[in-house]
Each structure stands twice: as structure tokens, then as C-alpha cells.
Design a protein around this motif. Sequence first.
Motif, short mmCIF file in Angstrom:
data_model
loop_
_atom_site.label_atom_id
_atom_site.label_comp_id
_atom_site.label_asym_id
_atom_site.label_seq_id
_atom_site.Cartn_x
_atom_site.Cartn_y
_atom_site.Cartn_z
N GLU A 119 37.27 44.20 26.73
CA GLU A 119 37.30 43.40 27.95
C GLU A 119 36.19 43.82 28.91
O GLU A 119 35.69 43.00 29.68
CB GLU A 119 38.66 43.55 28.66
CG GLU A 119 39.82 43.01 27.85
CD GLU A 119 39.75 41.51 27.68
OE1 GLU A 119 39.23 40.84 28.59
OE2 GLU A 119 40.19 41.01 26.63
N GLU A 120 35.81 45.08 28.87
CA GLU A 120 34.77 45.61 29.75
C GLU A 120 33.82 46.48 28.91
O GLU A 120 34.26 47.29 28.11
CB GLU A 120 35.36 46.47 30.88
CG GLU A 120 36.34 45.72 31.75
CD GLU A 120 37.12 46.65 32.67
OE1 GLU A 120 37.59 46.17 33.72
OE2 GLU A 120 37.25 47.85 32.33
N GLU A 141 33.28 47.07 40.76
CA GLU A 141 32.64 45.80 41.11
C GLU A 141 32.90 44.75 40.05
O GLU A 141 33.09 43.57 40.36
CB GLU A 141 31.14 46.03 41.28
CG GLU A 141 30.38 44.87 41.90
CD GLU A 141 30.79 44.62 43.35
OE1 GLU A 141 30.69 43.45 43.79
OE2 GLU A 141 31.21 45.59 44.03
N ARG A 143 35.57 44.47 38.26
CA ARG A 143 36.95 44.03 38.41
C ARG A 143 37.19 43.20 39.66
O ARG A 143 38.28 42.67 39.86
CB ARG A 143 37.88 45.25 38.38
CG ARG A 143 37.91 45.92 37.00
CD ARG A 143 38.51 47.30 37.02
NE ARG A 143 38.40 47.92 35.70
CZ ARG A 143 38.71 49.20 35.44
NH1 ARG A 143 39.14 49.98 36.44
NH2 ARG A 143 38.56 49.69 34.23
N ARG A 144 36.17 43.09 40.50
CA ARG A 144 36.25 42.19 41.66
C ARG A 144 35.84 40.78 41.30
O ARG A 144 35.74 39.91 42.17
CB ARG A 144 35.38 42.72 42.80
CG ARG A 144 35.90 44.02 43.42
CD ARG A 144 35.12 44.35 44.69
NE ARG A 144 35.55 45.61 45.27
CZ ARG A 144 34.90 46.77 45.14
NH1 ARG A 144 33.77 46.80 44.44
NH2 ARG A 144 35.36 47.87 45.68
N GLY A 145 35.56 40.54 40.01
CA GLY A 145 35.25 39.19 39.57
C GLY A 145 33.82 38.98 39.12
O GLY A 145 33.44 37.86 38.76
N LYS A 146 33.02 40.04 39.07
CA LYS A 146 31.63 39.89 38.62
C LYS A 146 31.59 39.90 37.09
O LYS A 146 32.46 40.44 36.42
CB LYS A 146 30.77 41.03 39.17
CG LYS A 146 30.72 41.07 40.69
CD LYS A 146 30.12 39.80 41.26
CE LYS A 146 29.87 39.90 42.75
NZ LYS A 146 31.11 40.05 43.52
N ASP A 147 30.54 39.29 36.54
CA ASP A 147 30.35 39.26 35.09
C ASP A 147 29.39 40.34 34.62
O ASP A 147 29.53 40.86 33.51
CB ASP A 147 29.82 37.89 34.65
CG ASP A 147 30.77 36.76 35.00
OD1 ASP A 147 31.96 36.85 34.61
OD2 ASP A 147 30.33 35.80 35.65
N GLY A 197 31.47 42.08 31.82
CA GLY A 197 32.81 41.57 31.63
C GLY A 197 32.91 40.77 30.35
O GLY A 197 31.92 40.55 29.64
N LYS A 199 33.34 37.63 29.70
CA LYS A 199 32.54 36.40 29.63
C LYS A 199 31.10 36.72 29.24
O LYS A 199 30.50 36.03 28.41
CB LYS A 199 32.58 35.67 30.98
CG LYS A 199 31.85 34.35 30.99
CD LYS A 199 32.00 33.66 32.34
CE LYS A 199 31.25 32.34 32.37
NZ LYS A 199 31.39 31.68 33.71
N LYS A 227 28.05 35.76 37.21
CA LYS A 227 28.05 36.43 38.52
C LYS A 227 27.51 37.84 38.35
O LYS A 227 28.06 38.65 37.60
CB LYS A 227 29.47 36.47 39.09
CG LYS A 227 30.07 35.08 39.34
CD LYS A 227 31.50 35.19 39.82
CE LYS A 227 32.12 33.81 40.03
NZ LYS A 227 33.55 33.91 40.45
#
Length: 373
Positions: A119-120, A141, A143-147, A197, A199, A227
Amino acid sequence: MNACATGQNARHGGNGGEVTHLVKDPATCNPEERARQQVGTVRTLVAMPAYNEEAYIAKTIVGAQQHADAVLVVDDGSKDDTVRIAEALGAIIVRHETNKGYGGALQTIFATAREMGAEELVIIDSDGQHNPGDIPLLLAELRRGKDVVIGSRFIDGSTAEIPAYRKVGMKVLDTVTTIAGTNLAITDSQSGFRAYGRKAIEAICISDEGMSAGSEILIQASDLQLKVAEVPIRVRYDIEGTSNENPVSHGIGVLMNIVRLISLRRPLVFFGIPGLFCTLFGLGAELHTFSEYYRTSEFHYILFTGGFSMLILGLLLVAVGMILYPLVQIILQGQRGGREAVSASGPAVTFLPAEGAGMAEERTSYPLERVPE
């Protein structure tokens, strides 16, 4: 270090050449360790390319293990004890039969991360220049929604330890990467300390095997509208033997590779913009020639010939850019579609147990472009 034995799987050519996986043998693992190897259970994977890094790789692996579910070492044809040390510390090893370069190692890292269902993904240098203690900064960062999260050497005044010639070279490469059309306000495009991430792991497909792979990733991130963010890191430059290449020739080589990427992926930028300037210059020279002729009855043949040549050259460059642009878009769309299809239904890889172990085997999806041999 876990109690799993070490095994070896069949060689494959997923990145254009043979590699060898050294993995944990599921037959000798306890249930918890065995579960960790199942696809989709590895949340955080820390990976590092390695080439003759026996002096510092142990410290990097031990530091990375504090922040990861698994540590992956891609050995790029080392001749020293890099593999033996990494294996003893419980890292997952992928070995290249021959040295493929930084980009080749990244290709294998992304393919293996997809295979493991990570996942990461955090990529860090194995030569001791990066501090594994900074990994949580990148993950936070992410996990705050960045790719994509980049560890930057140019944030919060953290450039004091960077040699001046390196600063100049990196800024040149940053500028050229921006010209490539990334549309990203990146301060450190050449940083090798990054987090990705799910994605980004699935979408990024590296074609270059050299050091310009970092710029290629940013170009793809921009194309895919991922992102991207940066966090400050510090890099050590007091470590000897981190590179065997001359920094000037190395930087020029990276620059040339980035220029090549621009020509292949941004034909309108690479051909169209110079072509437009040549066209405008040619038109200006022609207009000036004829205006002087009507004003003074003197015809400047040299200026006319030069302007006409520039006009023709400019129009040809613009035409080449306009012709190549749709072709490149078609190719890129086909590559993205192929990656999605392979990710959805990839062939399986069989992990063979260590010598002397049982016949147990484990299959996991292997979303690569070529079927393992």
C-alpha cells in the motif's frame, strides 16, 4: 530478524533482463510471518537499490525496519557482501544478474511492490546518505492523501551541507525537468528519497535505466495528475565512496537523458517551441529585408537567405512537433491501458522453498509485462 528460511524463485525478465528473488520460505515460517507474505498484507514496504554497499547497508536496513512491514533490497550486480549482509538482517532480496543502473533497480522495485500488494512504498538510498529516521515524515504526508512524497534537500534551509557545485547541478536539472512539462513546483527533482501510495505504485512505469528515472517519474506523475508533495530531509555528503562516477560527467549524462525524455514525451515542447522562435525570427528577417529594399533599394541577400532558412527550419520543427504529438499520446494511452490490464490479471510467480524444505509453494500475482520463465 524473523525465523523464516531463505528460498529462491525462478528467474524472470520483467524489466528487460533476468533477476533472481531471494524470499522467505513459507514452509518454514510461523503463521504470522506467513500471513505477512500474502498479497495485499504488506502495508509499508521500504526498498533500496544497492550496488556494492556493504559498508553502510546494514545500518540503513536496521533503521528502515523500524518503520516498515518489510524491507526490500534490489542488489544491482554487487560483487561484495551486500547480499549476504542484507539476507542476514532479514531483508527480501532481488538480485540482478548484471548491473542495470538506478533506473533498472527502480523498475524492479515498483514491479516487486505491485507483486507484494504494498500500500505504501518508500525508496531510500542504501549508501548511508539518507536517514531512515526521516521515513515517518514522508509516510505522514503520504497518509494525508498524497500520491507521491519527495524528501527535499532544499526546504527549511537544509542546504548548508550540500557542496556548491552540487547545488548548481541540481538546480539545472530541476529547471530542465520543469521544462519537460511536469507542472509541478518541485524544489528537488533528483531526490532519491521518496514515498509512493498505492495509486502511484500501480500507475508509474519506468522506461529509463539511468539516473534520469527520477525525472521520468515526475513527468508521469504530472501526466497522471497524481498529488505530489515535499518534506524536508537532510543528506550526508561526508561519506566516502557513495559514487564512483565523476559528478560533472554524471550530471551531463542525466541532463542528456532528461532532454531525450522531453523529445520523446513532449514533442510539442521540444520541437514546437524552438520551431516557433525560428519561424518568428525568419519572418522578422524577411520583413526587415523587404522593408529595407523598398526604403533604400538595397537588397540584403545574406539576411534574406538566413531569414528564409530559419523560416523553413522553424516550420519544419513545428510540423514535426504537431505530427509526433498525437502519435505519442496514442502510445502513452496504449501503455497505460496495458498496465491496467496486466494489473487486473497478471500471471503468477511460484516461490520455491529453500533446499531441504518441503514442497510447499506459494503463488502471488505478478503484474509484469512478461511472463516469468
